[in-house]
Design an enzyme around this catalytic site. Structure first.
Site: not given
Ligand code: MG
Length: 469
Positions: A44-45, A84, A88, A141, A143, A166, A234, A286-287, A307
């Site tokens: 994540d991130d 996010c 996803r 996660k 989301h 998150s 994240h 994810d990003n 992001k």
């Molecule tokens: Mg993310």
């Protein structure tokens, strides 16, 4: 006597050779009948420049480096969105978020005050693989909706351990943004039940890893799909005592190094169980990195922005596909997206994509066979419900640009900005004036995409009013 002994020796040798062939045949036949397990590890991130194998000078990632050395490393692989929730949705539906209602210009992700989630009409990868007889689990996660009707067990997963959204969505009395002050305690789920609230986040990565290993243990005899969307890196960042303070990159490095450890645990578990030759593992993010978090955010390396942006740093991700014996070690310049993982996994499982809806992914198996294979020629960069940028071959045009985390308004570009990404991955040199014919070609190609999109009303706009009462 001497010859007799040699004959007996030769006989034994022949017998042992025959029995070795037999067991080899048996195990090959077994794996031929059984489709491969699929594991997706989703950071994540995490930025394009945050792993050792992608050039980070101070974050040590020996397990991901080894995964890359044994597998196929992508340099031009993209997420389906730069934040996010829609990212996803793209991964798990194989479709651009605009098609599932998971894109909006107002709210870009789901919040604790959101009323909705991924619509039940969508066929998640878990549902598609279940159809092929897979056992399905998610650890990490979600989301894609925290109300009971949107949780993972309603979307094709047999088991769920993790957070519904998150790890920064917890009570924050001093938050600048009003709704964040009222966030409820952060729930940790086991399946449909809340196991704990405001769990000790220092232990999350370790707990996810143990749960993921237990899932593999429980299903080693049958095809399984394990989706492992980590909560980190994240913000807020937390590492376990084994990792905290160990990286020369600071806490962000500690967190990424623990994720790297976790990847090593998963790959070693597969090797120990002899499942490595029958399991496709994909690692990606994810990003891009949350740059406004400064040193607590990651790095996009040589890519521009992070992001929330449709510059490369927002959506191009470090990505490794690993499947010893099936994917030869190497690197590839081929384009890929997370939506292609869906198409690839369904094909490998022996299924096919339903023809009642549009999919935006392509089967990546030809790239597994030949890293020079080209299965995809375009990337469409949506920000919310609008196309901000479009890539065809090496060329990318930006119709609009925005870095939403620094409070900018979108800037429209006419003519669009034009970059040759293979010559200029950092998007520094605008070639629009030199190549009007390329812009014309890209505009026409994008129009063909837009003509085929029937966007669905956003579900991200649906607000749970009781939250504000
Ligand atoms: Mg993310």
């Amino acid at each position: 006597m001497k010859y007799q002994r040699i004959n007996i020796f030769l006989l034994l040798l022949a017998l042992s050779f025959l029995s070795a062939c037999e067991s080899e045949t048996a195990s090959t036949a077994g794996s031929e009948n059984r489709p491969p397990n699929i594991i997706i590890i989703f950071a994540d991130d995490l930025g394009y420049g945050d792993l050792g194998t992608y050039g980070n000078p101070t974050i040590r990632t020996p397990h991901l480096d080894q995964m890359a050395a044994e597998g196929l490393k992508f340099f031009q692989f993209y997420s389906g969105a730069s934040v996010c929730t829609p990212s996803r949705a793209a991964l798990l539906t194989g479709r651009l978020p605009i098609r599932s209602g998971m894109a909006s210009d107002r709210y870009r992700v789901l919040f604790p005050f959101s009323a909705s989630g991924l619509p039940s009409e969508e066929i998640t990868l878990a549902e598609a693989l279940k159809e092929q007889g897979y056992q399905t689990g998610i650890v990490g996660k979600w989301h894609l909706g925290h109300h009971p009707q949107y949780l993972p067990l309603r979307h094709g997963f047999d088991t769920f351990y993790g957070l519904p959204y998150s790890n920064d969505m917890l009570p924050r009395p001093n938050a600048k943004w009003g709704p964040a002050r009222k966030y409820p305690p952060l729930p940790l789920y086991q399946d449909t039940a809340v196991l704990d609230t405001n769990p000790d986040q220092r232990l999350l990565t370790k707990q996810y890893t143990e749960k993921a290993k237990a899932f593999i243990d429980a299903h080693e005899e049958e095809p399984f799909f394990l989706y492992m969307p980590h909560s980190f890196p994240h913000v807020p960042l937390f590492a376990s005592p084994d990792f905290e303070g160990k990286s020369s990159r600071g806490l962000y490095g500690d967190v990424v190094e623990e994720l790297d450890w976790s990847v090593g645990q998963i790959l070693n578990t597969l090797k120990e169980k002899g499942l490595d030759k029958n399991t496709l593992v994909v690692f990606t993010s994810d990003n891009g990195p949350w740059l406004t978090e400064k040193q607590e955010g990651g790095s996009a390396g040589l890519l521009h922005q992070g992001k929330g942006s449709t510059f490369e740093g927002g959506m191009r991700e470090p990505t490794i596909a690993w499947w010893p014996g099936r994917i030869a070690p190497g690197i590839t310049q081929s384009l890929g997206t997370t939506m292609d993982i869906y198409a690839t996994a369904v094909k490998l499982a022996g299924g096919s994509l339903p023809d009642d809806r549009t999919y935006d992914g392509t089967d990546l198996s030809p790239v597994f066979d030949d890293p020079n294979a080209k299965v995809r020629d375009e990337v469409i960069y949506y920000l919310g419900a609008q196309v901000f940028a479009y890539r065809k071959g090496p060329w990318k045009m930006h119709l609009k640009t925005l870095n939403p985390y620094i409070g900018e308004q979108p800037v429209a570009h006419d003519p669009p900005l034009l970059y040759q990404l293979e010559h200029d991955p950092s998007e520094r040199f605008n070639l629009a004036a030199e190549h009007p014919e390329v812009l014309e070609e890209l505009r026409a190609a994008l129009q063909r995409h837009l003509d085929g999109v029937k966007s669905v009303p956003s579900v991200l706009e649906d607000i749970d009013q009781s939250y504000f009462e």
